[in-house]
Enzyme design. Structure first.
Site, PDB file in Angstrom:
ATOM      1  N   SER A 196     -10.043   5.453  91.895  1.00  0.00           N
ATOM      2  CA  SER A 196      -9.933   4.182  91.170  1.00  0.00           C
ATOM      3  C   SER A 196      -9.813   3.015  92.143  1.00  0.00           C
ATOM      4  O   SER A 196      -8.913   2.174  92.033  1.00  0.00           O
ATOM      5  CB  SER A 196      -8.739   4.206  90.212  1.00  0.00           C
ATOM      6  OG  SER A 196      -8.857   3.217  89.221  1.00  0.00           O
ATOM      7  N   LYS A 233     -13.134  -0.163  84.972  1.00  0.00           N
ATOM      8  CA  LYS A 233     -14.172   0.308  85.899  1.00  0.00           C
ATOM      9  C   LYS A 233     -15.285   1.083  85.211  1.00  0.00           C
ATOM     10  O   LYS A 233     -16.321   1.346  85.836  1.00  0.00           O
ATOM     11  CB  LYS A 233     -13.523   1.118  87.013  1.00  0.00           C
ATOM     12  CG  LYS A 233     -12.684   0.237  87.922  1.00  0.00           C
ATOM     13  CD  LYS A 233     -11.807   1.020  88.871  1.00  0.00           C
ATOM     14  CE  LYS A 233     -10.957   0.047  89.691  1.00  0.00           C
ATOM     15  NZ  LYS A 233      -9.588   0.484  89.840  1.00  0.00           N
ATOM     16  N   SER A 293      -7.349  -0.023  84.913  1.00  0.00           N
ATOM     17  CA  SER A 293      -8.570   0.436  85.596  1.00  0.00           C
ATOM     18  C   SER A 293      -9.599   1.091  84.697  1.00  0.00           C
ATOM     19  O   SER A 293     -10.674   1.481  85.188  1.00  0.00           O
ATOM     20  CB  SER A 293      -8.200   1.401  86.722  1.00  0.00           C
ATOM     21  OG  SER A 293      -7.674   0.696  87.821  1.00  0.00           O
TER      22      SER A 293
END
Length: 299
Positions: A129, A72, A69
């Site tokens: 997240s 992101k 993640s």
């Protein structure tokens, strides 16, 4: 039964006839040095001065790896670049789709049909997240970012275009969340991207927020309050102010961290740490080493 007995016997014979690699040889490796960076569980790491971008240390820092993640950061960067050209972008209302709602993995807990502004959805992307939030943002912005019939694919194309523009040579994206193992980057590329992103005050505010709540509107006009908690535990320690965690089986436990001490500002990336606790210990040890090793005494 006779066949199984023979198979077990054959396996035992193979094991007893093979050298036992776990046993230490007669010679040993040199003793651990007392200088140099700390031992960490991370498979790759890098430390940089946040103000100059100078790399202060690293291990396997140029190796492209699965990044979970931490993807992101780029998802957010694309949205904030659009907002830099037109601030009204952040006020646009996103309607959560069924596809976004059904996205697996970490979630913003939003539901199909619910509506909220882009500026609020970015909290749902970065704090818990939310993989689902990344899809909702891609569906919303994708049609204006490319000519592909698939808006998510268009958005990912823009992520790769931005990576090329920023000269992130070890970086490539296949999705908006990091759920796939095909998203690749290096520790040093993540440092470079994060340093650029931290130049945006809005990004700093998002990644430095520990808890945020917002009242979302449902398709029938009813409202409910959603609460998002930041996954980054370092925010509970004085001196740390962001930026992003990431965890998948393929990537291991990853962390991009920003830390300040006096006038010094450092960035640390750890990729492939062996546990959630391990990534925080790795990062803190690297911060302490870098502050002692590279900063003038007394600062």
């Amino acid at each position: 039964m006779a066949g199984r007995t023979l198979l077990v016997a054959a396996l035992l014979a193979a094991l007893t006839s093979s050298p036992v690699r776990a046993q230490a040889p007669d010679t040993k490796q040199p003793a651990d040095r007392l200088d140099g960076p700390p031992f960490v569980t991370a498979k790759a790491w890098a430390v940089a001065d946040a103000r100059t971008g100078k790399l202060l240390g690293g291990a396997n820092e140029a190796e492209p790896r699965a990044i979970a993640s931490t993807t992101k950061v780029m998802t957010t960067w694309v949205v904030l670049r659009l907002a830099a050209d037109d601030p009204k972008v952040l006020d646009e209302v996103v309607t959560f789709s069924e596809k976004a709602d059904k996205t697996p993995g970490s979630s913003s807990k939003l539901r199909a049909g619910e509506k909220l502004p882009v500026r609020e959805l970015l909290y749902g992307l970065l704090l818990p997240s939310g993989n689902d939030a990344s899809v909702a943002l891609a569906e919303h912005f994708g049609p204006r970012l490319g000519h592909d019939d698939d808006p998510v694919k268009s958005f990912v194309g823009e992520m790769n275009r931005q990576a090329k523009e920023l000269k992130l040579a070890e970086t490539s994206y296949r999705d908006t969340s990091g759920l796939t193992t095909d998203n690749r980057s290096s520790a040093r590329d993540l440092l470079a991207l994060t340093r650029r992103a931290l130049g945006d005050e809005r990004f700093r505010r998002y990644v430095g927020t520990r808890r945020h709540e917002y009242e979302v509107a449902g398709p029938d006009g009813t409202k409910r309050t959603v609460v998002w908690e930041n996954t980054n535990r370092l925010l509970g320690i004085e001196g740390y102010d962001g930026v992003k965690t990431g965890t998948t089986t393929a990537a291991g436990c990853c962390l991009i961290a920003s830390g300040k001490r006096g006038s010094d500002h450092l960035l640390v990336v750890v990729l492939g740490s062996t546990s959630t606790d391990g990534r925080y210990a790795d990062a803190r040890n690297l911060f302490r080493w870098a502050w002692r090793q590279h900063q003038p005494a007394g600062r």
